[in-house]
Design a protein around this motif. Sequence first.
Motif, short mmCIF file in Angstrom:
data_model
loop_
_atom_site.label_atom_id
_atom_site.label_comp_id
_atom_site.label_asym_id
_atom_site.label_seq_id
_atom_site.Cartn_x
_atom_site.Cartn_y
_atom_site.Cartn_z
N UNK A 1 0.83 -1.20 0.00
CA UNK A 1 0.00 0.00 0.00
C UNK A 1 0.87 1.25 0.00
N UNK A 2 1.88 1.27 0.85
CA UNK A 2 2.74 2.45 0.95
C UNK A 2 3.65 2.61 -0.27
N UNK A 3 4.09 1.50 -0.84
CA UNK A 3 4.94 1.60 -2.04
C UNK A 3 4.19 2.25 -3.20
N UNK A 4 2.88 2.05 -3.24
CA UNK A 4 2.07 2.68 -4.29
C UNK A 4 2.03 4.21 -4.12
N UNK A 5 2.27 4.69 -2.91
CA UNK A 5 2.18 6.12 -2.62
C UNK A 5 3.50 6.86 -2.77
N UNK A 6 4.59 6.13 -2.99
CA UNK A 6 5.90 6.78 -3.07
C UNK A 6 5.92 7.80 -4.19
N UNK A 7 6.32 8.98 -3.86
CA UNK A 7 6.37 10.07 -4.84
C UNK A 7 7.77 10.23 -5.44
N UNK A 8 8.79 9.83 -4.70
CA UNK A 8 10.16 10.02 -5.14
C UNK A 8 10.75 8.68 -5.55
N UNK A 9 10.87 8.47 -6.85
CA UNK A 9 11.37 7.21 -7.37
C UNK A 9 12.83 6.95 -7.01
N UNK A 10 13.53 7.95 -6.53
CA UNK A 10 14.93 7.76 -6.18
C UNK A 10 15.09 6.76 -5.05
N UNK A 11 14.04 6.49 -4.32
CA UNK A 11 14.08 5.52 -3.22
C UNK A 11 14.23 4.08 -3.73
N UNK A 12 14.08 3.86 -5.02
CA UNK A 12 14.18 2.50 -5.56
C UNK A 12 15.55 1.91 -5.29
N UNK A 13 16.62 2.71 -5.34
CA UNK A 13 17.97 2.18 -5.11
C UNK A 13 18.13 1.66 -3.68
N UNK A 14 17.54 2.35 -2.74
CA UNK A 14 17.59 1.91 -1.34
C UNK A 14 16.89 0.56 -1.21
N UNK A 15 15.72 0.44 -1.83
CA UNK A 15 14.96 -0.81 -1.76
C UNK A 15 15.75 -1.94 -2.41
N UNK A 16 16.36 -1.70 -3.57
CA UNK A 16 17.14 -2.74 -4.23
C UNK A 16 18.32 -3.19 -3.37
N UNK A 17 18.97 -2.26 -2.70
CA UNK A 17 20.09 -2.62 -1.83
C UNK A 17 19.61 -3.47 -0.65
N UNK A 18 18.47 -3.13 -0.09
CA UNK A 18 17.95 -3.86 1.06
C UNK A 18 17.60 -5.30 0.69
N UNK A 19 16.96 -5.49 -0.44
CA UNK A 19 16.48 -6.83 -0.79
C UNK A 19 17.50 -7.67 -1.56
N UNK A 20 18.64 -7.10 -1.90
CA UNK A 20 19.62 -7.76 -2.77
C UNK A 20 19.98 -9.17 -2.32
N UNK A 21 20.19 -9.40 -1.06
CA UNK A 21 20.68 -10.70 -0.60
C UNK A 21 19.60 -11.78 -0.54
#
Length: 148
Positions: free
Chosen positions: A108-128
């Motif tokens: 639900x909250x990911x649908x509300x993200x306004x700043x796409x720059x946060x995608x890199x943080x998410x990719x780093x978190x889930x990488x492993x």
Amino acid sequence: MTENETVYARLKNVGNPMFLLKMSYDIRKFLQEHQVDFPQTGDFDRVFVEVSDQAFECYDAGVVKLELMPEKGSLVRLSRASLIEIAENLQIEFDKKNDESLLSSLLTELRKIKHLKEYKIILMIIDSSFQTNLKMTELVKIVINQLG
């Protein structure tokens, strides 16, 4: 409206086209690096998410806990720790004892993200812990269906 027109309409207000191309490249590369052999059905309205060996079905902005993971379908695997870290990083409130609530709140909250720059943080978190059988074009179809 065609799928391409829908994507264009959603992205034209996002900003810099070079940023969007770089983001697309990063996500495509990330998906390629985390592929898992799991039979695909071609049904992109339903996505199965496996969180630390617990199966969930995500569809039409809803999340349902499953007893067993289906033998085929659109699959995303993550660790519970990764989901919690994403939620905490994005300051999302959730029930720490209920994985279904956690996943639902996060989507639900990911649908509300306004700043796409946060995608890199998410990719780093889930990488492993991230695994999927989805390709970039399939992921785009899922995003379009979910944001409809």
